[in-house]
Design a protein around this motif. Sequence first.
Motif, short mmCIF file in Angstrom:
data_model
loop_
_atom_site.label_atom_id
_atom_site.label_comp_id
_atom_site.label_asym_id
_atom_site.label_seq_id
_atom_site.Cartn_x
_atom_site.Cartn_y
_atom_site.Cartn_z
N VAL A 43 0.83 -1.20 0.00
CA VAL A 43 0.00 0.00 0.00
C VAL A 43 0.87 1.25 0.00
CG1 VAL A 43 -1.68 1.35 1.32
CG2 VAL A 43 -1.95 -1.13 1.12
N LEU A 44 1.86 1.28 0.89
CA LEU A 44 2.70 2.46 1.02
C LEU A 44 3.60 2.67 -0.20
CD1 LEU A 44 3.71 2.28 4.80
CD2 LEU A 44 1.81 3.48 3.73
N ASN A 45 4.11 1.60 -0.76
CA ASN A 45 4.92 1.72 -1.98
C ASN A 45 4.13 2.38 -3.10
OD1 ASN A 45 7.58 0.87 -1.64
ND2 ASN A 45 7.01 -1.29 -1.68
N ASP A 46 2.88 1.96 -3.22
CA ASP A 46 2.03 2.50 -4.28
C ASP A 46 1.74 3.99 -4.06
OD1 ASP A 46 0.25 2.14 -6.62
OD2 ASP A 46 -1.33 2.60 -5.17
N MET A 47 1.46 4.37 -2.80
CA MET A 47 1.09 5.75 -2.50
C MET A 47 2.30 6.68 -2.40
SD MET A 47 -2.00 5.17 0.28
CE MET A 47 -2.52 6.89 0.17
N LEU A 48 3.49 6.10 -2.18
CA LEU A 48 4.69 6.92 -1.98
C LEU A 48 5.69 6.81 -3.14
CD1 LEU A 48 5.35 6.17 1.79
CD2 LEU A 48 4.77 8.40 0.83
#
Length: 342
Positions: A43-48
Motif C-alpha cells: 500500500v505504502l509503496n504505491d502511494m509513496l
Amino acid sequence: MSSTLSIDAMGGDFGPQVTIPASLACLRKNPQLSLIMVGDQAVLNDMLSEALLEFKDRISIQHASQVVEMDEPPQKALKNKKDSSMRVAINLVKDGRADACVSAGNTGALMATARFVLKMIPGIERPAIISTLPSVFGHTHVLDLGANVDSSAKHLYQFAVMGEEVVKAVENIERPRVGLLNIGEEDMKGNEQVKAAAKLLEGSGLNYIGYVEGNSINAGSVKVDLIVTDGFVGNVALKSIEGAAKMIAVKLKETFSRNIFTKLAGLVVYPVLKLFKDSIDPRLYNGASFIGLRGLVIKSHGGADALAFETAIHLAEVEVEKDVIRKISEKLQIALARKEAE
C-alpha cells in the motif's frame, strides 16, 4: 537539528489517506527531517512511489503486516498484534532508529504498547498525556488527559514535574506558571488527594501558583501555563470543551441560516467569523505527548485530517529538538534528591 520520526501510517480513522500527505508536507517544510513510514509495504509503496524519488534518503518504508483497530481492547492489541504498524513504529524508537513515534491509532493500545516496549523513566510510576487547549491567553497545557483514571498526590506531583519540562521546551518559558485543578481556589476546598498534592507542589521548587478552577483552562483571570489534574477529570474537561466548541459552531450556523436577513448578516461578518474559527481551530492544537516513558510518543486525534496530523508531527520535531526526555529525567532526579534531603 536533524531528526528521524517513525510514522504509524496505518493508524487512525483514515490511515494513509491522512498520514501520507501530512508527512510529505512536513518533509517539504523541514529539510532536516527524515521519516520512516510504517505499514503495509504494498500500500505504502504505491502511494509513496513519487515521494520515494523526491525525498530519496529522507523517507523509507518499514513493513508491518497488522493494524490495530480503533475499537480494539488494548491488552488484545498488545498480545496479538506484535507486528502492527503501531508496535513496529514504537519498536523503532526503542531500537534507536527513530527519535520519536507519531500515531493516530487507538489511544489505549498506543499507551499500553508504548509503556510495555519503552518502559518508564526511573522514578516515574505512571505515564501521563499532555496537550494544549486554546485560551484567552493563547493556549494552556493540561495533563493528565486520560492516561490514568485514579492518581495519587504523588502521581500529580510527578505529572507537574514532567509537564513543566514539556512547557519549557515547547514554549521557551523558563518558569512556567503551574496550577492544580480544583473546585475552588480557596485552601479549604478539594478532596484529600488534591490537598496533599498541593503540599507537595508548594515545596517542589516549581513556579506553583496554587489552585485553579475549570474556567482557567480557557478563560481564567490570570495566565496559567500548565494545569495539572488526574486523567478522569482531565479527559472529562477535554471532551466538554470539544463538545462546547461543536455546539457553538452548530448554533452559529443555525442562527445565520434562519432567513434572508440573517444570511446577509452572515456574509457581512464572515471575515470576522473566519478569524475566530481559525484562532480556535482544533487542528492547530492536535498532538498529545505521552510523557514518563523512555522514548517520545506523540498521539494524534484518531479523526485528524492532514493538517491536524501535520501539527502532531511538528510537535514531535520540537520535542526531539529540545531533548525533552533527557530534561525530564534530569529534573526528576533533582526533585527526588531534594525530597530525600528534606
